[in-house]
Design a protein around this motif. Structure first.
Motif, short mmCIF file in Angstrom:
data_model
loop_
_atom_site.label_atom_id
_atom_site.label_comp_id
_atom_site.label_asym_id
_atom_site.label_seq_id
_atom_site.Cartn_x
_atom_site.Cartn_y
_atom_site.Cartn_z
N LEU A 344 0.82 -1.24 0.12
CA LEU A 344 0.00 0.05 -0.08
C LEU A 344 0.71 1.24 0.03
CD1 LEU A 344 -3.22 -0.27 2.25
CD2 LEU A 344 -2.88 0.29 -0.42
N PRO A 345 1.79 1.39 0.92
CA PRO A 345 2.57 2.68 1.11
C PRO A 345 3.23 3.14 -0.37
CG PRO A 345 3.10 1.18 2.83
CD PRO A 345 2.30 0.46 1.81
N PHE A 346 3.50 2.01 -1.26
CA PHE A 346 4.37 2.29 -2.41
C PHE A 346 3.48 2.69 -3.60
CE2 PHE A 346 6.94 -0.10 0.34
CZ PHE A 346 8.21 0.43 -0.05
N PHE A 347 2.11 2.64 -3.39
CA PHE A 347 1.02 3.03 -4.37
C PHE A 347 1.05 4.52 -4.81
CE2 PHE A 347 -1.75 -1.00 -3.64
CZ PHE A 347 -0.91 -1.59 -4.75
N GLU A 348 1.32 5.44 -3.79
CA GLU A 348 1.47 6.92 -3.82
C GLU A 348 2.42 7.13 -5.00
OE1 GLU A 348 0.20 10.34 -1.17
OE2 GLU A 348 1.67 8.98 -0.34
N ASN A 349 2.03 8.15 -5.72
CA ASN A 349 2.87 8.58 -6.94
C ASN A 349 3.62 7.51 -7.74
OD1 ASN A 349 2.37 11.03 -5.83
ND2 ASN A 349 3.94 11.03 -4.45
N THR A 350 3.25 6.36 -7.78
CA THR A 350 3.63 5.46 -8.60
C THR A 350 3.14 5.74 -9.95
OG1 THR A 350 3.61 3.58 -7.07
CG2 THR A 350 3.56 2.94 -9.33
N ASN A 351 4.31 5.65 -10.99
CA ASN A 351 4.03 6.06 -12.35
C ASN A 351 3.60 4.65 -12.95
OD1 ASN A 351 6.72 7.72 -11.32
ND2 ASN A 351 5.29 9.08 -12.45
N VAL A 352 4.38 3.68 -12.92
CA VAL A 352 4.19 2.55 -13.77
C VAL A 352 3.94 1.23 -12.75
CG1 VAL A 352 5.03 1.11 -15.48
CG2 VAL A 352 5.67 3.22 -15.42
N ILE A 353 3.18 0.35 -13.15
CA ILE A 353 3.09 -0.91 -12.39
C ILE A 353 3.30 -2.06 -13.50
CG2 ILE A 353 1.65 -2.57 -11.18
CD1 ILE A 353 0.59 -0.61 -9.59
N ILE A 354 4.43 -2.92 -13.34
CA ILE A 354 4.40 -3.94 -14.15
C ILE A 354 3.84 -5.35 -13.20
CG2 ILE A 354 6.15 -5.63 -15.13
CD1 ILE A 354 7.93 -3.02 -15.39
#
Ligand SMILES: Nc1nc2c(ncn2[C@@H]2O[C@H](COP(=O)(O)OP(=O)(O)OP(=O)(O)O)[C@@H](O)[C@H]2O)c(=O)[nH]1
Ligand SMILES: [Mg+2]
Length: 490
Positions: A344-354
């Motif tokens: 969860l904490p890493f979702f903020e401002n994530t540009n790309v999800i592989i």
């Protein structure tokens, strides 16, 4: 010009040397002042570095690797390093040796346990055949099936192999201690957004993960550490012929298959390479590292810097606001259900999800929850990622991975329609099956996304570095294009 303090300046008064200061006191005072200055300079340097890092982080493209356990996230990260961070990759190379050895030892010990259980006449801890493995998101579950269990014929030769390979059990325990086993969480969630955790339903022989992978990959090479590695190599070399005999034995292979023992995904690769790896002259190869399995716990961060390429244009340098190179910050997370709240904490401002989904798992169940079909788990996870408003503007890229293993499974005659009745009478062939999966994931993406999205779905075998390098290049250029589009530069 010398500093002249104003009259009665309290700070100057406080700092002024005492009027009757002796030479020794003066030396001590100057030393104290120099030390205070040194500490001050070092704090200021830390602050400057921290600000520069924040600035760099803001400019860096944030990429998150997601997907269930064993989907190939860490293997994809390894491909990024091979292609764009060869120095970091080379630094870690020697650290992988123990993990590779551990993969072999763990596979052999798991096989020994199977033989032991068969010899002792034990019933499997959990008969998988009595569970329904169908993916209910695509079709309603059907009634369970059962299988026959004719006795296998073990001989004295098997008993002898068990005795001769016994030292590997001790070696497994030693390696676990040396690598530093992490704690096993006892609760899990299906999606990172679930607020309600449930207890895990771990199967026999749960997977191993280390407390700190960086410590394992960049160890301090003391003479004791080197001696320990030499002793592991010796034990493996001494057991090589017996390991080969055990692995090649048809009765043993049948027992392993029947008990559906969870072996590391790459056990076949390592056990087929015993002549090369279980010997005193073994040197670690890229392929071995790609195949080595170690469950990720927590989050691992890697920075990739692209120095040259098509983005070295005026337009791109505008969006990079004067940065000398284009930087990606890649986060590799643990995919097991026990690890997903940490995403969860890493979702903020994530540009790309592989997002990785292994395609070969349509007939398998999660290791952490044997009631759940692995393909269904990927569908549910993808659904929750696509539908999240927090990620509405994040570029989603999907790897339908393990094409090689899907091909192998279909060739063995495993029928997709048996697990996904909605697959119907389409040909049980890799091209048709992978297209069917792709269409399903595409449908979910379009139906669930809060904002319109382009789909980027690739068929991959991330253990193949050549084809994966091409896919990663195409992704990098695609991300660049999206960046330019969103900055309205194209
Ligand atoms: N044959 C084959 N093996 C693969 C492929 N992708 C990954 N693997 C192997 O599958 C195993 C699991 O891959 P990982 O990259 O560790 O999986 P992960 O998604 O990081 O798993 P967690 O860390 O548990 O979340 C490794 O042994 C890989 O070598 C593939 O496309 N083909
Ligand atoms: Mg991993």
């Amino acid at each position: 010009m010398a500093f002249i303090p104003p009259p009665n300046d309290p700070f100057f008064e406080l700092m002024r040397p005492p009027p009757n200061e002796t030479p020794a006191q003066m030396t001590a005072r100057l030393e104290r002042e120099r030390e205070a200055q040194r500490i001050n300079d070092s704090i200021e340097e830390d602050i400057r570095n921290h600000r520069a890092r924040l600035k760099r982080e803001k400019a860096a493209v944030k990429v998150l690797l997601l997907g269930q356990a064993e989907s190939g996230k860490s293997t994809t990260l390894k491909n990024f390093l091979i292609k764009w961070a060869p120095e970091a990759w080379a630094r870690e190379r020697d650290g992988w040796r123990l993990i590779i050895h551990f993969n072999i030892v763990r596979a052999i010990v798991a096989i020994l346990r199977v033989v032991e259980a068969e010899l002792g006449g034990d019933e499997p801890l959990e008969d998988d055949d009595k569970l329904d493995g169908r993916a209910s998101i695509l079709s309603p579950p059907a009634s369970p099936s059962s299988s026959s269990r004719a006795p296998l014929t073990f001989t004295d030769r098997h008993q002898l192999l068990m005795i001769r390979l016994a030292p590997l059990r001790g070696l497994e325990a030693d390696l676990k201690r040396r690598l530093g086993q992490s704690e096993t969480p006892t609760s899990m969630v299906a999606s990172p957004f679930d607020t309600h955790a449930t207890p895990t339903r771990q199967r026999f022989n749960p997977e191993f993960s280390v407390r700190n992978l960086d410590d394992v990959l960049s160890p301090t090479w003391t003479s004791a550490a080197r001696a320990e590695i030499a002793s592991v190599t010796d034990t493996l070399a001494n057991c090589r012929e017996d390991m080969k005999a055990l692995w090649a034995d048809p009765v043993v292979q049948q027992a392993v298959k029947r008990r559906k023992t969870h072996l590391p995904e790459s056990h076949r690769y390592f056990l087929d390479s015993l002549d090369r790896i279980a010997c005193r002259t073994y040197s670690v190869t890229d392929n071995d590292i790609l195949r080595a399995r170690l469950r990720t716990t927590g989050v691992r961060e890697h920075r990739i810097v692209f120095n040259n390429g098509p983005w070295e244009t005026t337009q791109v340098s505008q969006i990079r606001s004067g940065q000398p190179a284009w930087e990606w910050c890649i986060y590799d997370v643990g995919g097991c259900r026990t690890q997903r709240t940490a995403w969860l904490p890493f979702f903020e401002n994530t540009n790309v999800i592989i997002f990785l989904c292994p395609m070969n798992v349509f007939d398998e169940r999660l290791q952490e929850d044997s009631r759940v079909n692995r393909l269904e788990d990927s569908f549910l996870l993808w659904q929750s990622i696509c539908s999240t408003k927090l990620l509405a503007r994040t570029q989603l890229i999907m790897f339908l991975n393990k094409t090689d293993l899907l091909k192998r499974k279909l060739k063995r005659g495993v029928q997709v329609k048996q697990y996904l009745p909605s697959y119907g009478n389409r040909p049980n062939e890799v091209g048709h099956v992978s297209k069917y999966f792709k269409d399903k994931f595409k449908e979910i993406l379009h139906q669930q996304s809060p904002l319109p999205r382009t789909h980027y779905i690739y068929f991959t075998t991330v253990t193949d570095t050549t084809s994966t390098a091409k896919t990663l290049e195409s992704i990098r250029d695609g991300v660049l294009r999206e960046n330019l589009k969103s900055s309205q530069l194209i």
